[in-house]
Design a protein around this motif. Structure first.
Motif, PDB file in Angstrom:
ATOM      1  N   ARG A   1      46.924  47.009  28.526  1.00 56.17           N
ATOM      2  CA  ARG A   1      48.573  47.401  28.628  1.00 56.17           C
ATOM      3  C   ARG A   1      48.627  48.761  28.394  1.00 56.17           C
ATOM      4  O   ARG A   1      48.182  49.272  27.146  1.00 56.17           O
ATOM      5  N   CYS A   2      49.349  49.457  29.172  1.00 54.67           N
ATOM      6  CA  CYS A   2      49.392  50.977  28.890  1.00 54.67           C
ATOM      7  C   CYS A   2      50.320  51.086  27.951  1.00 54.67           C
ATOM      8  O   CYS A   2      51.360  50.555  27.753  1.00 54.67           O
ATOM      9  N   GLY A   3      49.711  52.150  26.989  1.00 53.09           N
ATOM     10  CA  GLY A   3      50.409  52.508  25.827  1.00 53.09           C
ATOM     11  C   GLY A   3      51.784  53.293  25.870  1.00 53.09           C
ATOM     12  O   GLY A   3      52.595  53.506  24.860  1.00 53.09           O
ATOM     13  N   ASP A   4      51.867  53.891  27.002  1.00 46.71           N
ATOM     14  CA  ASP A   4      53.236  54.688  27.242  1.00 46.71           C
ATOM     15  C   ASP A   4      54.112  53.943  28.238  1.00 46.71           C
ATOM     16  O   ASP A   4      55.166  53.863  27.967  1.00 46.71           O
ATOM     17  N   CYS A   5      53.552  53.614  29.645  1.00 42.22           N
ATOM     18  CA  CYS A   5      54.522  52.946  30.412  1.00 42.22           C
ATOM     19  C   CYS A   5      54.466  51.324  30.384  1.00 42.22           C
ATOM     20  O   CYS A   5      55.336  50.706  31.096  1.00 42.22           O
ATOM     21  N   ALA A   6      53.690  50.784  29.734  1.00 41.58           N
ATOM     22  CA  ALA A   6      53.443  49.123  29.337  1.00 41.58           C
ATOM     23  C   ALA A   6      53.002  48.731  30.652  1.00 41.58           C
ATOM     24  O   ALA A   6      53.077  47.415  30.703  1.00 41.58           O
ATOM     25  N   ALA A   7      52.570  49.359  31.787  1.00 41.19           N
ATOM     26  CA  ALA A   7      52.080  48.620  32.883  1.00 41.19           C
ATOM     27  C   ALA A   7      50.718  47.916  32.575  1.00 41.19           C
ATOM     28  O   ALA A   7      49.945  48.393  31.796  1.00 41.19           O
ATOM     29  N   LEU A   8      50.398  46.661  33.067  1.00 38.04           N
ATOM     30  CA  LEU A   8      49.468  45.804  32.722  1.00 38.04           C
ATOM     31  C   LEU A   8      48.328  46.372  33.937  1.00 38.04           C
ATOM     32  O   LEU A   8      48.390  46.653  35.185  1.00 38.04           O
ATOM     33  N   ARG A   9      47.064  46.018  33.568  1.00 34.47           N
ATOM     34  CA  ARG A   9      45.907  46.440  34.395  1.00 34.47           C
ATOM     35  C   ARG A   9      44.746  45.731  34.088  1.00 34.47           C
ATOM     36  O   ARG A   9      44.444  45.251  33.128  1.00 34.47           O
ATOM     37  N   LEU A  10      44.086  45.234  35.292  1.00 28.54           N
ATOM     38  CA  LEU A  10      42.943  44.309  35.168  1.00 28.54           C
ATOM     39  C   LEU A  10      42.232  44.464  36.736  1.00 28.54           C
ATOM     40  O   LEU A  10      42.958  44.208  37.831  1.00 28.54           O
ATOM     41  N   PRO A  11      41.012  45.006  36.799  1.00 32.53           N
ATOM     42  CA  PRO A  11      40.141  45.003  35.743  1.00 32.53           C
ATOM     43  C   PRO A  11      40.450  46.201  34.746  1.00 32.53           C
ATOM     44  O   PRO A  11      41.218  47.149  35.101  1.00 32.53           O
ATOM     45  N   TRP A  12      39.567  46.203  33.607  1.00 30.03           N
ATOM     46  CA  TRP A  12      39.978  47.225  32.557  1.00 30.03           C
ATOM     47  C   TRP A  12      39.587  48.936  33.476  1.00 30.03           C
ATOM     48  O   TRP A  12      38.563  48.968  34.059  1.00 30.03           O
ATOM     49  N   LEU A  13      40.296  49.567  32.782  1.00 26.02           N
ATOM     50  CA  LEU A  13      40.068  51.208  33.446  1.00 26.02           C
ATOM     51  C   LEU A  13      40.306  52.137  32.125  1.00 26.02           C
ATOM     52  O   LEU A  13      40.929  51.647  31.184  1.00 26.02           O
ATOM     53  N   PRO A  14      39.587  53.084  32.128  1.00 29.82           N
ATOM     54  CA  PRO A  14      39.665  54.172  31.075  1.00 29.82           C
ATOM     55  C   PRO A  14      41.329  54.888  31.078  1.00 29.82           C
ATOM     56  O   PRO A  14      41.606  55.307  30.002  1.00 29.82           O
ATOM     57  N   GLY A  15      42.062  54.569  31.921  1.00 23.85           N
ATOM     58  CA  GLY A  15      43.277  55.345  32.014  1.00 23.85           C
ATOM     59  C   GLY A  15      44.361  54.562  33.004  1.00 23.85           C
ATOM     60  O   GLY A  15      43.699  53.691  33.778  1.00 23.85           O
ATOM     61  N   CYS A  16      45.542  54.768  32.648  1.00 26.33           N
ATOM     62  CA  CYS A  16      46.698  54.354  33.599  1.00 26.33           C
ATOM     63  C   CYS A  16      46.651  54.305  34.752  1.00 26.33           C
ATOM     64  O   CYS A  16      46.747  55.845  34.967  1.00 26.33           O
ATOM     65  N   ALA A  17      46.898  53.683  35.878  1.00 25.23           N
ATOM     66  CA  ALA A  17      46.923  53.969  37.336  1.00 25.23           C
ATOM     67  C   ALA A  17      48.440  54.530  37.532  1.00 25.23           C
ATOM     68  O   ALA A  17      48.587  55.343  38.641  1.00 25.23           O
ATOM     69  N   ASP A  18      49.374  54.039  36.762  1.00 19.59           N
ATOM     70  CA  ASP A  18      50.805  54.457  37.058  1.00 19.59           C
ATOM     71  C   ASP A  18      51.062  55.704  36.455  1.00 19.59           C
ATOM     72  O   ASP A  18      51.648  56.502  37.048  1.00 19.59           O
ATOM     73  N   CYS A  19      50.669  56.030  34.988  1.00 18.06           N
ATOM     74  CA  CYS A  19      51.207  57.385  34.521  1.00 18.06           C
ATOM     75  C   CYS A  19      50.132  58.236  34.025  1.00 18.06           C
ATOM     76  O   CYS A  19      50.208  59.282  33.542  1.00 18.06           O
ATOM     77  N   GLY A  20      48.748  57.639  34.083  1.00 21.21           N
ATOM     78  CA  GLY A  20      47.516  58.429  33.706  1.00 21.21           C
ATOM     79  C   GLY A  20      47.285  58.264  32.473  1.00 21.21           C
ATOM     80  O   GLY A  20      46.391  59.206  31.880  1.00 21.21           O
ATOM     81  N   SER A  21      48.177  57.716  31.327  1.00 25.11           N
ATOM     82  CA  SER A  21      47.966  57.815  29.924  1.00 25.11           C
ATOM     83  C   SER A  21      46.506  57.183  29.700  1.00 25.11           C
ATOM     84  O   SER A  21      46.212  56.112  30.245  1.00 25.11           O
ATOM     85  N   PRO A  22      46.033  57.682  28.698  1.00 25.76           N
ATOM     86  CA  PRO A  22      44.779  57.055  28.261  1.00 25.76           C
ATOM     87  C   PRO A  22      44.993  56.135  27.080  1.00 25.76           C
ATOM     88  O   PRO A  22      44.028  55.490  26.741  1.00 25.76           O
TER      89      PRO A  22
END
Length: 354
Positions: free
Chosen positions: A249-270
């Protein structure tokens, strides 16, 4: 930004040898081995040779292909549509692919290398991993050109699929003549390992052959290939070991992602934390695997793209129902399957209503 991902098969644990587990092949049986000098005499010399020079993309970057990609990936980010759209960065390779008609700009070195491997008995191929570096966004109308080099050819390795050589190519992609990104792609050219089958069972009572399981005849040492665990996904596999399916779960925009990635695909937050999946889901799509047949897998079997109740999707096996009874929209429930003494995997059992 650099993206590294494993080219795995439908099962989350499988689908290709793990390059980190390579070891030199010492047997002289089967295809030409390292003791015969194939690598030293011929293969090593291909490293650094050009595989394509001044290649051109068959089409400019375009909105229809971007739309098809996003629909297939389930990615509805607004940056990929509208007048100011950019292409998803992970499409980098798509703009250089040859399509059904193949490549017309490959060098003779590429064809010579693969003909040499085929002639030595390494006739099968599997993709193992890729790495991409993005230098600038690609936009509709960009004309793509590229150069590809054979970056390395490994000495003979032993893998679970069979002995073979890893071939790594590097493609430098340009848009309008300016550097846009780099794509490294590794494949294994291998000779399939022989599958030994046990003796046929003798007649049972009444002269009938006793019934045996579909797994009978597999070599006892056949195991699922190990998942590729790295710093970006180690937490996921730690969760699996504890029977927890963790979603980032992104720490900035709260978007969920799976599989795991080093950064958020929505806002770019690490920044990120995790939430635990409830385990409920439905079959969003699926395939039935009939071929090829690998050790530790017994086709046909169903592989599903499962949409979790939380809204993210993951690929895994659908169990608890015949492969030909799997249907889109079928409810499933998470469970953990121990496949050997070292490995458990998340799978989905059909009929998942509580």
């Amino acid at each position: 930004m650099t993206l590294t991902r494993s080219q795995d098969g439908p099962d989350p644990s499988s689908d290709g040898p793990d390059p980190s587990s390579e070891r030199p092949e010492s047997s002289s049986n089967g295809p030409e081995s390292s003791s015969d000098g194939l690598y030293e005499r011929r293969l090593a010399g291909f490293a650094g040779r050009s595989a394509a020079t001044a290649g051109t993309g068959k089409d400019p970057v375009n909105l229809p292909m971007i739309r098809h990609w996003c629909e297939a990936m389930g990615d509805d980010h607004p940056a990929y549509r509208g007048p100011g759209a950019v292409a998803p960065p992970t499409m980098l390779q798509a703009w250089t692919m040859g399509g059904l008609s193949g490549h017309t700009d490959r060098s003779s070195a590429h064809e010579e290398l693969f003909a040499l491997l085929d002639g030595a008995g390494y006739t099968s191929v599997v993709a193992t991993d890729c790495e991409q570096e993005y230098l600038r966004p690609l936009r509709p109308g960009d004309e793509i050109s590229f150069d590809t080099v054979i970056e390395s050819v490994s000495a003979l390795k032993t893998t679970k699929l069979g002995p073979g050589h890893f071939v790594t190519t590097r493609t430098d992609v340009r848009a309008g003549g300016q550097p846009a990104g780099t794509h490294r792609f590794r494949i294994l050219k291998y000779a399939p390992a022989a599958r030994t089958r046990g003796p046929e069972p003798g007649p049972g009572a009444g002269g009938k052959q006793p019934e045996r399981s579909r797994s009978a005849g597999k070599p006892p040492e056949a195991r699922r290939p190990r998942p590729v665990v790295n710093r970006d996904n180690a937490g996921f596999w730690e969760g699996v070991a504890a029977h927890r399916l963790l979603i980032q779960r992104c720490g900035d925009c709260a978007a969920l992602r799976l599989p795991w990635l080093p950064g958020c695909a929505d806002c770019g937050s690490p920044e990120w934390d995790t939430v635990e999946a409830s385990g409920a889901g439905t079959v969003y799509s699926y395939v039935v695997m009939h071929h090829p047949s690998f050790p530790a897998f017994d086709p046909p079997y169903a592989v599903g793209l499962v949409e979790l109740a939380e809204g993210v999707r993951m690929i895994s096996n659908v169990v608890g129902v015949p492969y030909d009874k799997v249907r889109i929209g079928m409810p499933v429930r998470l469970e953990f399957l121990r496949v050997d003494e070292e490995l458990e995997l998340p799978v989905f059992r059909a009929g998942g209503e509580d």
